[in-house]
Design a protein around this motif. Structure first.
Motif, PDB file in Angstrom:
ATOM      1  N   TRP A   1       0.885  -1.174   0.000  1.00 23.53           N
ATOM      2  CA  TRP A   1       0.000   0.000   0.000  1.00 23.53           C
ATOM      3  C   TRP A   1       0.919   1.220   0.000  1.00 23.53           C
TER       4      TRP A   1
ATOM      5  N   ILE B   1       4.648   7.435   1.999  1.00 22.81           N
ATOM      6  CA  ILE B   1       4.737   6.299   2.930  1.00 22.81           C
ATOM      7  C   ILE B   1       4.445   4.992   2.173  1.00 22.81           C
ATOM      8  N   MET B   2       5.185   3.923   2.482  1.00 28.60           N
ATOM      9  CA  MET B   2       4.912   2.599   1.908  1.00 28.60           C
ATOM     10  C   MET B   2       4.608   1.629   3.058  1.00 28.60           C
ATOM     11  N   VAL B   3       3.538   0.853   2.876  1.00 24.11           N
ATOM     12  CA  VAL B   3       3.123  -0.078   3.945  1.00 24.11           C
ATOM     13  C   VAL B   3       3.137  -1.496   3.380  1.00 24.11           C
ATOM     14  N   PRO B   4       4.256  -2.236   3.580  1.00 23.52           N
ATOM     15  CA  PRO B   4       4.355  -3.601   3.059  1.00 23.52           C
ATOM     16  C   PRO B   4       3.168  -4.460   3.526  1.00 23.52           C
TER      17      PRO B   4
END
Lengths: 84, 84, 84, 84, 84, 84, 84
Positions: free
Chosen positions: G19, G73-76
């Protein structure tokens, strides 16, 4: 025709008054003590002019370090017309 | 076909009048004394035009150093149509 | 499949008319005389189009140096649909 | 004339109080513990001033790392006029 | 797990249709002819979509050079849902 | 006087809680797992605070990668005053 | 204490859902296929979420190249709370 290079011009201002017009509407007058390749500047006997809803505000500062990347125009030996 | 490189064009302007259109609505006319690789410029006999709520304001400045990163267009030997 | 590299395309435009769409709403049409690696461009027989409250304003300029970092799109041999 | 270089000025501030005016209207006062070439700064005993709809808000912070690329002006030994 | 690197993906698009979503609301569909390391792109048979007060405007352009630094998303072989 | 360099300060935070104030009004609290030279950060047990028309919204995220170029201030071991 | 470096975290996401929260209010969910040093990313089975006057719009895209410089922001393995 001999050129006057930007950094030469600033170098000649060391020890002299200079009027600095920033991007946005902030203006600064002070004595130039030093600068680096990014035209960050050390200034003394500084007056910072800023527009506020109540009109132009003048703030006196003994010595400042000014970030060069917000500078638009420098006027060696100059001062703003509205300065007393 | 022979090219005219940007820095060549500016070099040819040394000692001549030049009209500079900035990003935003500020315009400057002056005599080009020198410049560097970032197209920061030393200008003399300068008139700075700026739009204010009261209309266009012209400010005369003897000598200035202009930060190149806000320049949009340079017109060698040119001057704005509204200049007397 | 053979590529057409961006700088190759511009190089082919030397001496030809080109329509340049800037970031913001300014547009420029002129003859490309030269350019550098930053796609700063020297243009001749230039018309600068700009939207003003009174409508689209066209300004004719003999020769200009255009700062490349504000260019969005270049259309070799093209011209804006509203150009007479 | 001897110059005072920007990084020299900051170096002299190590261990002293410093007033930092950010781009935008945030201001910070603190004791300078260290900095790097990008003028990112480590500050202690910090007060962060920020304009909010309810007026100026002061937030006390023990120790912070401040990103240098948002700094406009640094005033060694200075503090804002509105500081009690 | 084998990666698909960004420049590899673009390379595979040479000669194919591509839908480009710019920062802001401009969108472009065209055949990719070439690109450089900054993802500046040469495109042919181009349609440029732009939102105007009168609704979405489509402009057909034979060949363009698109500045890569304003590109947000590229969709190989894709086209906008509103395209006839 | 011994300096505390910015990257040293961040290094000491590995494994600890940290409060990050972004440019704009987003704030983040989390446990710092790692970072690189651009101060891009890996954070765990994260709460992201954001102002919305309906008031401040808190979003819990297990693990995130935060882009460093939007960070304004980092407060080692700190947390926002409004945090329960 | 062992660090988790940002690029290591992204590397571990290859082949997994991720995400991505962009600067501004665009969000993207997709399977990460590859990335480069600038965190430009190749994503598959993508849903792009965007706020429009009519509410949140979801657009499905097979494969995209996402420009890294707009990522906040990156949300694995994450997905937005509003995703069905």
């Amino acid at each position: 025709m001999a050129q006057v290079l930007p950094l030469e011009l600033i170098d000649k201002c060391i020890g002299s008054r200079i009027w600095i017009i920033m991007k946005g509407d902030k203006e600064i007058v002070g004595t130039l003590k030093g600068f680096d390749d990014y035209v960050n500047m050390v200034l003394e006997d500084v007056i910072e002019y800023e527009m506020t809803p109540e009109g132009r505000r003048a703030t006196r500062l003994d010595e400042i370090l000014l970030n060069g990347n917000n500078v638009a125009i420098m006027v060696p030996g100059g001062q703003p017309p509205y300065m007393e």
